[in-house]
Design an enzyme around this catalytic site. Structure first.
Site, PDB file in Angstrom:
ATOM      1  N   LYS A   1      42.877 -13.827  14.463  1.00  0.00           N
ATOM      2  CA  LYS A   1      43.660 -13.410  13.283  1.00  0.00           C
ATOM      3  C   LYS A   1      42.731 -13.218  12.085  1.00  0.00           C
ATOM      4  O   LYS A   1      41.573 -13.653  12.116  1.00  0.00           O
ATOM      5  CB  LYS A   1      44.704 -14.480  12.976  1.00  0.00           C
ATOM      6  CG  LYS A   1      44.100 -15.865  12.734  1.00  0.00           C
ATOM      7  CD  LYS A   1      45.153 -16.960  12.771  1.00  0.00           C
ATOM      8  CE  LYS A   1      44.510 -18.306  12.496  1.00  0.00           C
ATOM      9  NZ  LYS A   1      45.480 -19.401  12.601  1.00  0.00           N
TER      10      LYS A   1
ATOM     11  N   TYR B   1      28.496 -15.279 -18.039  1.00  0.00           N
ATOM     12  CA  TYR B   1      29.767 -15.392 -18.763  1.00  0.00           C
ATOM     13  C   TYR B   1      29.970 -16.811 -19.277  1.00  0.00           C
ATOM     14  O   TYR B   1      29.718 -17.788 -18.547  1.00  0.00           O
ATOM     15  CB  TYR B   1      30.935 -15.071 -17.828  1.00  0.00           C
ATOM     16  CG  TYR B   1      31.123 -13.593 -17.600  1.00  0.00           C
ATOM     17  CD1 TYR B   1      31.428 -12.728 -18.641  1.00  0.00           C
ATOM     18  CD2 TYR B   1      31.016 -13.074 -16.315  1.00  0.00           C
ATOM     19  CE1 TYR B   1      31.603 -11.377 -18.415  1.00  0.00           C
ATOM     20  CE2 TYR B   1      31.196 -11.719 -16.071  1.00  0.00           C
ATOM     21  CZ  TYR B   1      31.495 -10.876 -17.133  1.00  0.00           C
ATOM     22  OH  TYR B   1      31.675  -9.544 -16.912  1.00  0.00           O
TER      23      TYR B   1
HETATM   24  C1  LIG Z   1      44.804 -20.280  13.417  1.00  0.00           C
HETATM   25  C2  LIG Z   1      45.497 -20.905  14.542  1.00  0.00           C
HETATM   26  C3  LIG Z   1      44.754 -21.406  15.627  1.00  0.00           C
HETATM   27  C4  LIG Z   1      43.260 -21.520  15.606  1.00  0.00           C
HETATM   28  O1  LIG Z   1      42.947 -22.639  14.793  1.00  0.00           O
HETATM   29  P1  LIG Z   1      41.456 -23.120  14.526  1.00  0.00           P
HETATM   30  O2  LIG Z   1      41.631 -24.367  13.725  1.00  0.00           O
HETATM   31  O3  LIG Z   1      40.790 -22.039  13.747  1.00  0.00           O
HETATM   32  O4  LIG Z   1      40.824 -23.346  15.845  1.00  0.00           O
HETATM   33  C5  LIG Z   1      45.460 -21.864  16.733  1.00  0.00           C
HETATM   34  N1  LIG Z   1      46.814 -21.861  16.736  1.00  0.00           N
HETATM   35  C6  LIG Z   1      47.549 -21.414  15.701  1.00  0.00           C
HETATM   36  C7  LIG Z   1      49.025 -21.460  15.770  1.00  0.00           C
HETATM   37  C8  LIG Z   1      46.919 -20.948  14.557  1.00  0.00           C
HETATM   38  O5  LIG Z   1      47.650 -20.539  13.514  1.00  0.00           O
END
Ligand SMILES: *Cc1c(COP(=O)(O)O)cnc(C)c1O
Length: 369
Positions: free
Chosen positions: A40, A261
């Site tokens: 993702k 800044y």
């Molecule tokens: C993002 C996510 C993962 C992966 O999690 P990590 O901590 O990056 O390994 C697995 N399951 C779900 C439902 C997630 O949202």
């Protein structure tokens, strides 16, 4: 189109060989469970179109994205035998798109189950999906009452054969946190009623909680990309992302001169200041103002002054002038500066640093496909 290497303010290097090696380590750690991958947010900012095929080449066949459109974008880059699961499930009315694009939903509510069920009835065939239940995080998945309603109606299990019963851990990076056992117990209680259905609970950190947590499929994300999975323990994964920023210009400042800044830094003696072409618009968080460290040939160089939108200023006093020419590279993330160290200093987690990296970098993929 990505910026040319010579024009970009920084180079993001993604080591696909290290990624593949991390996948193998996690799969081994997961024992007999299948090892999927969370890709993702464009594979945590590193490019799902490159990361996906590299993992598929290692045999990964279960990919997780958050949004429908992430799945649509990823589909052409993966073999037909790879399943792409959309963690947020179908947006209301978008069920048909999953069929047209060869994607599978994670169903998180009775409403999503009803929508998917209606499509199965219309198409007059069972439509498999993952069903996610809430085991205590109160974020995604069927709350207990909705899980009861789902199980109470036998039609649902006919029209929607569950590929996996899934849940997600809230505190898995802290191995002794009581929430882990509590969520495991709630998950197992529900699972007793669906024993023929494979199960999936563990993210990266969950894999390291032991075999009770691994079930039939694990879903690592962060650890694939080199982020440490266990709080307070050595990181067994290889770094995957490196970031090198370009020096734009260098100047000498005198005692009493100010930088940046808000003039949040003032020199108490003569200093050499270099400006580097990475700023908060590139995910280099403003909270690192006057706190960050970058490295030049392995030597720590402090960030001074406030992080700007497109640049940072660093104190390069004592570094040889020929190493500070315009266009020279400094290490922001790399062997001397793991992403978890950057995150700690910025008061956040490696996940946020990687996913925030932005699109102005020139990206180089090394070590693989
Ligand atoms: C993002 C996510 C993962 C992966 O999690 P990590 O901590 O990056 O390994 C697995 N399951 C779900 C439902 C997630 O949202």
């Amino acid at each position: 189109m990505q910026p040319q290497a010579a024009h970009a303010g920084a180079i993001l290097t993604v080591d696909l060989g290290a990624l593949r090696s991390n996948y193998r380590l996690l799969r081994k750690q997961a024992g007999s469970a299948l090892c999927g991958a969370a890709v993702k947010a464009d594979a945590y900012g590193l490019g799902a179109a490159r990361v996906g095929p590299a993992l598929a080449a290692e045999g990964c066949r279960h990919f997780f994205v958050a949004h429908l459109d992430e799945g649509i974008a990823l589909r052409p880059h993966l073999p037909a035998t790879a399943q792409i699961f959309v963690l947020h499930g179908p947006p209301p009315g978008a069920e048909q798109e999953f069929i047209s694009h060869g994607l599978l939903p994670v169903l998180n509510s009775l409403q999503q189950i009803q929508g998917w069920h209606a499509l199965a009835q219309m198409l007059q065939r069972p439509l498999p999906a993952i069903v996610q239940v809430d085991s205590g995080m109160s974020r995604m998945g069927l709350p207990a009452a909705e899980a009861e309603a789902w199980l109470a109606d036998p039609r649902y299990l006919q029209t929607i054969p569950p590929l996996f019963l899934m849940s997600h851990l809230a505190c898995a990076e802290h191995q002794d946190h009581p929430m882990n056992a509590s969520q495991l117990a709630r998950f197992n209680t529900l699972r007793q009623r669906l024993l023929q259905v494979p199960a999936s609970l563990a993210n990266s950190s969950g894999i390291f909680l032991g075999s009770d947590y691994q079930f039939d499929l694990v879903r690592p994300g962060a650890a694939l990309y080199g982020i440490a999975p266990v709080a307070g323990a050595a990181n067994p994964l290889q770094p995957v992302a490196a970031l090198h920023g370009r020096i734009l210009q260098t100047r000498s400042i005198e005692r009493g001169d100010h930088v940046g800044y808000g003039i949040s830094y003032s020199a108490t003696e003569q200093r050499q200041i270099a400006t580097v072409g990475v700023g908060y618009a590139d995910g280099w968080l403003r909270g690192m103002s006057n706190r960050g460290l970058v490295f030049i040939d392995g030597r720590a160089v402090p960030m001074v002054g406030t992080v700007s939108m497109d640049s940072i200023t660093i104190d390069v006093t004592g570094i040889a002038a020929e190493r500070l020419q315009a266009g020279a590279l400094v290490e922001l993330i790399g062997p001397h500066r793991p992403v978890d160290d950057v995150a700690r200093l910025a008061g956040t987690i490696g996940y946020e640093i990687l996913t925030g990296l932005g699109h102005r970098y020139h990206r180089e993929y090394i070590g693989g496909l």
